[in-house]
Structure formats: C-alpha cells, structure tokens
Design a protein around this motif. Structure first.
Motif, mmCIF file in Angstrom:
data_model
loop_
_atom_site.group_PDB
_atom_site.id
_atom_site.type_symbol
_atom_site.label_atom_id
_atom_site.label_comp_id
_atom_site.label_asym_id
_atom_site.label_seq_id
_atom_site.Cartn_x
_atom_site.Cartn_y
_atom_site.Cartn_z
ATOM 1 N N ALA A 192 0.800 -1.448 0.071
ATOM 2 C CA ALA A 192 -0.163 -0.057 -0.017
ATOM 3 C C ALA A 192 0.899 1.156 0.120
ATOM 4 O O ALA A 192 0.632 2.171 -0.640
ATOM 5 C CB ALA A 192 -0.898 0.129 1.270
ATOM 6 N N ARG A 193 1.954 1.232 0.526
ATOM 7 C CA ARG A 193 2.876 2.248 0.627
ATOM 8 C C ARG A 193 3.526 2.368 -0.636
ATOM 9 O O ARG A 193 3.767 3.662 -1.160
ATOM 10 C CB ARG A 193 4.032 2.067 1.764
ATOM 11 C CG ARG A 193 5.147 2.994 1.804
ATOM 12 C CD ARG A 193 6.117 2.866 2.797
ATOM 13 N NE ARG A 193 7.219 3.872 2.734
ATOM 14 C CZ ARG A 193 8.417 3.836 1.945
ATOM 15 N NH1 ARG A 193 8.493 2.466 1.240
ATOM 16 N NH2 ARG A 193 9.261 4.650 1.835
ATOM 17 N N TRP A 194 3.620 1.251 -1.379
ATOM 18 C CA TRP A 194 4.247 1.383 -2.709
ATOM 19 C C TRP A 194 3.146 2.109 -3.683
ATOM 20 O O TRP A 194 3.669 2.888 -4.671
ATOM 21 C CB TRP A 194 4.512 0.048 -3.432
ATOM 22 C CG TRP A 194 5.704 -0.706 -2.906
ATOM 23 C CD1 TRP A 194 6.431 -0.675 -1.857
ATOM 24 C CD2 TRP A 194 6.230 -1.974 -3.648
ATOM 25 N NE1 TRP A 194 7.228 -1.699 -1.696
ATOM 26 C CE2 TRP A 194 7.209 -2.461 -2.707
ATOM 27 C CE3 TRP A 194 5.909 -2.693 -4.759
ATOM 28 C CZ2 TRP A 194 8.024 -3.342 -2.953
ATOM 29 C CZ3 TRP A 194 6.705 -3.735 -5.133
ATOM 30 C CH2 TRP A 194 8.126 -4.101 -4.292
ATOM 31 N N GLN A 195 2.223 1.787 -3.470
ATOM 32 C CA GLN A 195 1.004 2.586 -4.374
ATOM 33 C C GLN A 195 1.254 4.046 -4.079
ATOM 34 O O GLN A 195 1.056 5.016 -4.737
ATOM 35 C CB GLN A 195 -0.615 2.101 -3.826
ATOM 36 C CG GLN A 195 -1.525 2.725 -5.027
ATOM 37 C CD GLN A 195 -2.616 2.177 -4.450
ATOM 38 O OE1 GLN A 195 -2.801 1.146 -3.571
ATOM 39 N NE2 GLN A 195 -3.804 2.583 -4.939
ATOM 40 N N ASP A 196 1.497 4.604 -2.777
ATOM 41 C CA ASP A 196 1.570 6.062 -2.566
ATOM 42 C C ASP A 196 2.958 6.475 -3.120
ATOM 43 O O ASP A 196 2.818 7.664 -3.689
ATOM 44 C CB ASP A 196 1.709 6.035 -1.101
ATOM 45 C CG ASP A 196 0.202 5.798 -0.235
ATOM 46 O OD1 ASP A 196 -1.004 5.769 -0.809
ATOM 47 O OD2 ASP A 196 0.319 5.500 0.861
ATOM 48 N N LEU A 197 3.723 5.688 -3.137
ATOM 49 C CA LEU A 197 5.290 6.285 -3.896
ATOM 50 C C LEU A 197 4.803 6.180 -5.407
ATOM 51 O O LEU A 197 5.372 7.201 -5.890
ATOM 52 C CB LEU A 197 6.070 5.208 -3.404
ATOM 53 C CG LEU A 197 6.716 5.265 -2.004
ATOM 54 C CD1 LEU A 197 7.777 4.097 -1.824
ATOM 55 C CD2 LEU A 197 7.502 6.381 -1.749
ATOM 56 N N PHE A 198 4.408 5.449 -5.737
ATOM 57 C CA PHE A 198 4.214 5.250 -7.413
ATOM 58 C C PHE A 198 3.322 6.271 -8.046
ATOM 59 O O PHE A 198 3.350 6.844 -9.103
ATOM 60 C CB PHE A 198 3.987 3.970 -7.982
ATOM 61 C CG PHE A 198 4.927 2.629 -7.527
ATOM 62 C CD1 PHE A 198 6.057 2.883 -6.877
ATOM 63 C CD2 PHE A 198 4.854 1.537 -7.521
ATOM 64 C CE1 PHE A 198 7.254 2.155 -6.623
ATOM 65 C CE2 PHE A 198 5.518 0.350 -7.219
ATOM 66 C CZ PHE A 198 6.514 0.760 -6.593
ATOM 67 N N ALA A 199 1.954 6.307 -7.488
ATOM 68 C CA ALA A 199 0.726 7.236 -8.025
ATOM 69 C C ALA A 199 1.162 8.423 -8.295
ATOM 70 O O ALA A 199 0.908 8.954 -9.518
ATOM 71 C CB ALA A 199 -0.315 6.942 -7.123
ATOM 72 N N PRO A 200 1.810 9.281 -7.633
ATOM 73 C CA PRO A 200 2.274 10.748 -7.988
ATOM 74 C C PRO A 200 3.082 11.034 -9.025
ATOM 75 O O PRO A 200 3.154 11.844 -9.762
ATOM 76 C CB PRO A 200 3.117 11.255 -6.712
ATOM 77 C CG PRO A 200 2.444 10.529 -5.625
ATOM 78 C CD PRO A 200 2.678 9.083 -6.325
ATOM 79 N N GLN A 201 3.890 9.737 -9.472
ATOM 80 C CA GLN A 201 4.766 9.731 -10.570
ATOM 81 C C GLN A 201 4.156 9.258 -11.749
ATOM 82 O O GLN A 201 4.888 9.657 -13.086
ATOM 83 C CB GLN A 201 6.175 8.777 -10.197
ATOM 84 C CG GLN A 201 6.907 9.435 -9.080
ATOM 85 C CD GLN A 201 8.306 8.786 -9.153
ATOM 86 O OE1 GLN A 201 8.906 8.800 -10.044
ATOM 87 N NE2 GLN A 201 8.635 8.303 -8.039
ATOM 88 N N ILE A 202 3.146 8.606 -11.738
ATOM 89 C CA ILE A 202 2.343 8.169 -12.700
ATOM 90 C C ILE A 202 1.357 8.996 -13.268
ATOM 91 O O ILE A 202 1.222 9.316 -14.446
ATOM 92 C CB ILE A 202 1.506 6.760 -12.272
ATOM 93 C CG1 ILE A 202 2.423 5.476 -11.952
ATOM 94 C CG2 ILE A 202 0.611 6.484 -13.172
ATOM 95 C CD1 ILE A 202 1.837 4.337 -11.466
#
Length: 232
Positions: free
Chosen positions: A116-126
């Motif tokens: 879930a933390r990965w999702q928070d990391l990736f989404a702003p860059q996507i």
C-alpha cells in the motif's frame, strides 16, 4: 551495512527454522550483535522480515523518477521494476524469501501493508504521464495498484514453478491479461485509431491469441445454436 546483515541473517534463519520458530535472540546471535543493537534497527520480528520491501519500494520509485517524461506509465513502470534484478540477492535467496513471505499469514498481511505504501510512492509519478482528466489521480492510483498486484501474482507463480522461469516474463503475462496495449501510430500506420475488433485481430499468436480464438468460437457456436432453436 549492519541493517542489511541483520536482514539477510534473519531470512536465512527463517528459511531454515521457520518464521514462527526463530527468535530475535537467535537472529542477533547469528549476526554477531546484541539484542539491543538489533532493536536499534528493527521494531519487531515482522519489521525485520519485511524490511527489504521498504527498500525495494524506494528503489523502484527512484528508478521510475529517472524514466523519460514522455514514456507511457506502463512502460516506465516495467523498466523501473527491473531494478529488482539488481538487488544483491541470489535466486535461491529470493526464492526462500518469497516462499517465506507468502507462506505465513502475518507476513502476508504485513506485505500487503508495505505494498500500500508502494502505491503511495508510485501514483504521484504515474499521474503526470496520463492524459489530463479530472479523474487522473484515481487512474494513477489504479494503475499503481494493478502493477503491484501483477508483480505479486508473478512472484507467486515464480515460487510455484520453483524459480525456474524468468520472473519478468511472468509479470509481462500478468500485465497483458489486464492492460490493453495503447495504440501506436508507427505500428498501425496513418489513419484513425483502430477499432477494438481490429486490435483483437492483431493479437499475437501466443496464449492470449489462442484464448481470444477459443472465446470467439464459443460465442459463435452459442449464437448459431440460439438461431437454430428460434428457426425451429
């Protein structure tokens, strides 16, 4: 250095003795440090077992940030995930770790939290890689969640196959199951964007193409049967 040593030592002991049967005192002793030193780096045993996932997420996010700004999100993420191949861990060690991860309920739950933390990391860059929309943030989070699930499914299949296949071939197969490739003008030539049927007709003659054909045959047979019943 000490943190990495403790994490590697723990994974080796967990694989040999079982996660539940290994104590933190045993991990500290095997690593040649005191229990107090161990707790300077990790809060508890679960944190110790899952520590590598935090580092992996940071590495992927950093690699994603380095990808060309005009690269589509799926391609950029696929390239960013490749950093996992560069982590200093043997195939045997990775197999032991993933087997341990998915074989213990508490670790599996902790793994979900880390992702879930990965999702928070990736989404702003996507998000900047997507066409403008008032729902672009939602779309970015959905893509992040999707690729994470694809990676997890690939890891589980990789473990099931004993690590004897390429992990990223499995990941690509998982992504193909849910993501329709974007239209590429260079591949299709000039003219309007092709229809869904035209896209389907260009599917590769591999497993996905065969599945498409089987579905088409099944639908056609069902339609023919229905027509015959009506005629009667």
């Amino acid at each position: 250095m000490v943190r990495s040593l403790l994490a590697r030592t723990a994974i080796e002991l967990f694989a040999a003795k079982g996660y539940d049967n290994t104590t933190l005192d045993e991990v500290a002793a095997a690593a040649g440090v005191s229990r107090r030193t161990l707790f300077n780096y990790f809060r508890n045993k679960e944190d110790l077992a899952l520590s590598g996932l935090d580092e992996q997420g940071d590495l992927i996010a950093a690699r994603l940030a380095e990808r060309p700004a005009d690269e589509d999100a799926w391609t950029a993420l696929r390239a960013a995930f490749q950093v996992l191949e560069e982590i200093d861990m043997t195939a045997e060690g990775r197999l032991e770790f993933i087997t341990l991860l998915f074989g213990n309920d508490s670790l599996r739950a902790g793994h979900a939290e880390k992702q879930a933390r990965w999702q928070d990391l990736f989404a702003p860059q996507i998000e900047p890689r997507l066409p403008y929309s008032d729902r672009r943030t939602l779309q970015a989070r959905a893509i992040a969640a999707a690729v994470i699930i694809c990676l997890q499914a690939a890891n589980e299949e990789w473990v099931r196959l004993g690590g004897q296949v390429d992990l990223f071939d499995l990941y690509d197969t998982a992504v193909q199951a849910i993501h329709r490739p974007t239209w590429n003008r260079a591949a299709w030539g000039p003219g309007p964007e092709p229809s869904d049927r035209a896209r389907q007709d260009r599917l590769p003659r591999g497993p996905l193409g065969r599945v498409r054909d089987q579905l088409s045959v099944g639908v056609g047979t069902a339609q023919a049967s229905a027509t015959a019943r009506v005629s009667q």
